[in-house]
Design an enzyme around this catalytic site. Structure first.
Site, short mmCIF file in Angstrom:
data_model
loop_
_atom_site.label_atom_id
_atom_site.label_comp_id
_atom_site.label_asym_id
_atom_site.label_seq_id
_atom_site.Cartn_x
_atom_site.Cartn_y
_atom_site.Cartn_z
N LYS A 1 3.64 -14.92 1.95
CA LYS A 1 4.96 -14.50 1.45
C LYS A 1 5.88 -15.68 1.18
O LYS A 1 6.79 -15.60 0.36
CB LYS A 1 5.65 -13.55 2.46
CG LYS A 1 4.89 -12.26 2.66
CD LYS A 1 5.71 -11.06 2.29
CE LYS A 1 4.94 -9.88 2.06
NZ LYS A 1 4.47 -8.82 2.27
N LYS B 1 1.56 -3.43 -2.59
CA LYS B 1 2.73 -2.77 -3.18
C LYS B 1 3.38 -3.66 -4.23
O LYS B 1 4.13 -3.18 -5.06
CB LYS B 1 3.76 -2.48 -2.09
CG LYS B 1 3.33 -1.43 -1.09
CD LYS B 1 4.38 -1.34 0.02
CE LYS B 1 3.84 -0.73 1.29
NZ LYS B 1 4.39 -1.35 2.49
N LYS C 1 -6.43 -8.03 -2.73
CA LYS C 1 -6.07 -6.76 -2.09
C LYS C 1 -5.10 -5.97 -2.97
O LYS C 1 -4.25 -6.55 -3.62
CB LYS C 1 -5.40 -7.08 -0.75
CG LYS C 1 -5.17 -5.89 0.14
CD LYS C 1 -4.28 -6.25 1.33
CE LYS C 1 -2.88 -6.49 0.89
NZ LYS C 1 -1.84 -6.38 1.92
P1 TYM Z 1 2.27 -2.23 5.26
O1 TYM Z 1 3.46 -1.40 4.99
O2 TYM Z 1 2.05 -3.47 4.44
O3 TYM Z 1 0.98 -1.36 5.14
C1 TYM Z 1 0.87 -0.11 5.82
C2 TYM Z 1 -0.57 0.14 6.20
O4 TYM Z 1 -1.40 0.19 5.01
C3 TYM Z 1 -2.50 -0.68 5.16
N1 TYM Z 1 -2.86 -1.23 3.83
C4 TYM Z 1 -4.08 -1.17 3.29
N2 TYM Z 1 -5.23 -0.63 3.75
C5 TYM Z 1 -6.31 -0.74 2.94
N3 TYM Z 1 -6.29 -1.33 1.72
C6 TYM Z 1 -5.16 -1.88 1.23
N4 TYM Z 1 -5.15 -2.44 0.03
C7 TYM Z 1 -3.98 -1.80 2.03
N5 TYM Z 1 -2.70 -2.21 1.85
C8 TYM Z 1 -2.03 -1.86 2.97
C9 TYM Z 1 -2.01 -1.77 6.10
O5 TYM Z 1 -3.07 -2.47 6.72
C10 TYM Z 1 -1.18 -0.97 7.08
O6 TYM Z 1 -1.98 -0.38 8.08
N6 TYM Z 1 3.56 -4.77 9.35
C11 TYM Z 1 3.09 -3.48 8.88
C12 TYM Z 1 3.97 -2.32 9.33
C13 TYM Z 1 4.17 -2.28 10.80
C14 TYM Z 1 3.22 -1.88 11.79
C15 TYM Z 1 3.88 -2.01 13.03
C16 TYM Z 1 1.91 -1.39 11.72
C17 TYM Z 1 5.30 -2.66 11.45
N7 TYM Z 1 5.12 -2.49 12.80
C18 TYM Z 1 3.22 -1.69 14.26
C19 TYM Z 1 1.26 -1.08 12.93
C20 TYM Z 1 1.90 -1.23 14.17
C21 TYM Z 1 3.07 -3.49 7.36
O7 TYM Z 1 3.80 -4.21 6.72
O8 TYM Z 1 2.20 -2.60 6.80
#
Ligand code: TYM
Length: 328
Positions: free
Chosen positions: A111, A197, A194
């Site tokens: 990032k 978003k 990957k």
């Molecule tokens: P975030 O919002 O980027 O993504 C949410 C969840 O989606 C999964 N993910 C994917 N899985 C498979 N293929 C992909 N291309 C893909 N893109 C995203 C991510 O692995 C995630 O599980 N930091 C975290 C949010 C968070 C969190 C937490 C998660 C904050 N606190 C505590 C678990 C526990 C995040 O930004 O996820």
């Protein structure tokens, strides 16, 4: 029943990667534990975001959770910012994670790669501290995530080890549970990257209409040859589509290879698109119904009450362990 904890950050539009890697998986595991599934809205502030967009995205995620079948009676669905213990615990835990390890996090490095070093927000750097607070706050040993979040969960494990060594058995050790099929859905335009978003090309957004979804699958980058075979190194495009198909149909890679043994990429892509539409049509219809009703706020209010109750207990335990003078 072991607790389960996970969340999604309301930045950008949710992708098929989020759906398969997270949302669909949450719905699958919700009945074999006590799940706390939240909207990581405080995390969304770590990069600039328009306030209205943040609010809308937050409601959207709650509606998508419900549309995917998360049952608010058994799954506590809530906004991170509505439970102030997340922030309070992060303030304490920041003292047990080190700047060296935070600067080595892949997500932080990705990032900030193109950012001016003088203008990187402290929140972006400290992101894993807040995430560790999210995780330990619910005493949840099970943390279902996609592959890209494993490093953050590992850091939370290091923190728990460090903290418990010093203060005794205070925090529950978490463990990442990576989605079995679809832990890393790749971009449709560049299957070595990957799906995320922030990548409008190559993404399928949950907000795309069904026609656009079909079109995106049909124009996904494939590989040389015509064989539908799971081979991530030599056939990353086809392997990615197979992963999507497998996650949507529960068919194994062998079954998929057999199904398309004498067929070409065109037939295969049509079947992937059909499977996707089959799942997305009712899902999107449920979402529309939910987002236009008052259910979202009701669920989030109830979630806040239940999550706060659990969070309070852990925060108190931590405050007492580190020596903060807590009043009755
Ligand atoms: P975030 O919002 O980027 O993504 C949410 C969840 O989606 C999964 N993910 C994917 N899985 C498979 N293929 C992909 N291309 C893909 N893109 C995203 C991510 O692995 C995630 O599980 N930091 C975290 C949010 C968070 C969190 C937490 C998660 C904050 N606190 C505590 C678990 C526990 C995040 O930004 O996820």
């Amino acid at each position: 029943m072991a607790r389960i904890l996970s969340g999604i950050k309301p930045t950008g539009q949710l992708t098929l990667g989020n759906y398969i890697g997270a949302i669909k998986n949450f719905a699958r595991v919700q009945h074999d534990g006590e799940p706390f599934i939240f909207i990581a809205d405080l995390h969304a502030l770590t990069l600039p975001i328009d306030p209205k967009t943040l609010r809308n995205n937050s409601r959207d995620i709650a509606a998508y959770y419900l549309a995917a079948g998360l049952d608010p009676k058994t799954t506590t669905i809530f906004l991170q910012s509505s439970v102030h213990e997340h922030s309070e615990l992060a303030i304490i835990l920041q003292n047990y994670l080190y700047m060296g390890e935070l600067s080595r996090m892949t997500q932080y490095k990705d990032k900030t790669q193109k950012m001016d070093n003088n203008a990187i927000g402290l929140g972006l750097f400290a992101y894993p501290v807040l995430m560790a607070a999210d995780i330990v706050l619910y005493d949840a040993p099970r943390i279902p995530v996609g592959e890209d979040q494993v490093q953050h969960v590992e850091l939370a494990r290091d923190l728990v080890k460090r903290f418990n060594n010093r203060y005794g058995d205070v925090l529950v050790m978490p463990k990442a549970e990576v989605t079995k099929v679809g832990k890393r859905i790749m971009s449709l335009s560049d299957p070595t990257k990957k799906m995320s978003k922030s990548d409008p090309k190559g993404d399928i957004y949950l907000s795309d209409d069904l026609k656009t979804m079909r079109k995106k699958i049909m124009s996904a980058v494939t590989d040389l040859g015509h064989e539908v075979k799971y081979d991530v190194v030599n056939k990353p495009g086809i392997s990615n589509l197979m992963t999507i198909y497998s996650a949507l149909t529960n068919k194994t890679m062998e079954e998929i290879e057999q199904e398309f043994a004498n067929k070409g990429y065109g037939d295969f892509k049509r079947s992937v698109a059909d499977a996707l539409i089959n799942e997305m049509e009712p899902f999107k219809a449920r979402y529309e119904q939910i987002i236009n009703s008052g259910i979202v706020d009701e669920v989030l209010k109830e979630g806040q009450i239940r999550a706060s109750k659990a969070a309070k207990e852990t925060l108190k335990r931590v405050q007492q362990a580190v020596g903060l003078y807590t009043l009755k």
